[in-house]
Every structure is written in C-alpha cells, then in structure tokens.
Write a protein that holds these residues in place. Structure first.
Motif, PDB file in Angstrom:
ATOM      1  N   THR A  22      13.793  46.673  23.033  1.00 21.07           N
ATOM      2  CA  THR A  22      14.087  46.338  23.426  1.00 21.07           C
ATOM      3  C   THR A  22      15.170  46.689  23.809  1.00 21.07           C
ATOM      4  N   MET A  25      17.588  50.218  22.743  1.00 22.93           N
ATOM      5  CA  MET A  25      18.282  50.825  23.642  1.00 22.93           C
ATOM      6  C   MET A  25      18.967  50.152  24.846  1.00 22.93           C
ATOM      7  N   VAL A  26      18.407  48.727  25.170  1.00 25.91           N
ATOM      8  CA  VAL A  26      19.914  48.033  25.647  1.00 25.91           C
ATOM      9  C   VAL A  26      21.365  48.303  25.393  1.00 25.91           C
ATOM     10  N   TRP A  28      22.383  51.115  23.108  1.00 27.31           N
ATOM     11  CA  TRP A  28      22.806  52.277  22.491  1.00 27.31           C
ATOM     12  C   TRP A  28      23.054  52.872  24.844  1.00 27.31           C
ATOM     13  N   SER A  29      22.163  51.973  26.115  1.00 25.83           N
ATOM     14  CA  SER A  29      22.629  52.508  27.170  1.00 25.83           C
ATOM     15  C   SER A  29      24.050  51.599  27.747  1.00 25.83           C
ATOM     16  N   LEU A  30      24.622  51.027  26.941  1.00 23.53           N
ATOM     17  CA  LEU A  30      25.882  50.227  26.949  1.00 23.53           C
ATOM     18  C   LEU A  30      26.693  50.646  26.590  1.00 23.53           C
ATOM     19  N   SER A  32      26.608  53.986  25.757  1.00 26.11           N
ATOM     20  CA  SER A  32      26.357  55.431  26.498  1.00 26.11           C
ATOM     21  C   SER A  32      27.247  55.423  28.025  1.00 26.11           C
ATOM     22  N   MET A  33      27.358  53.959  28.791  1.00 28.81           N
ATOM     23  CA  MET A  33      27.694  54.192  30.034  1.00 28.81           C
ATOM     24  C   MET A  33      28.983  53.759  29.815  1.00 28.81           C
TER      25      MET A  33
END
Length: 46
Positions: A22, A25-26, A28-30, A32-33
């Motif tokens: 988790t 993934m957080v 990686w998302s940050l 990417s954003m």
C-alpha cells in the motif's frame, strides 16, 4: 507431544506485505501525479 505451527508469523508477514504494498502504491501514485502536474505546467507555458 504435539508440534503445531505458529500462525502469528504468517499473520505478521501478511500485514507487513499488505502495508508495504500500500505504501509503495501511494508513493508511486504521488510521483506520477507530480510528473503529470509538471507536464501540464510546461504545456501551459507554450
């Protein structure tokens, strides 16, 4: 004498894997954003 496996090792391992996945993934998302926001700002400057 009964030799039973201790289930807590597997319970702790599953929580570690779940929390670690988790968090990855957080992160990686940050990232990417942030990259998407940077590209958007560069497109606006053109």
């Amino acid at each position: 004498m009964r030799e039973a496996m201790d289930p807590w090792t597997f319970v702790v391992a599953s929580y570690v894997i779940g929390v670690g996945a988790t968090a990855a993934m957080v992160a990686w998302s940050l990232l990417s954003m942030k990259r998407a926001e940077k590209r958007r700002e560069q497109a606006r400057k053109r």
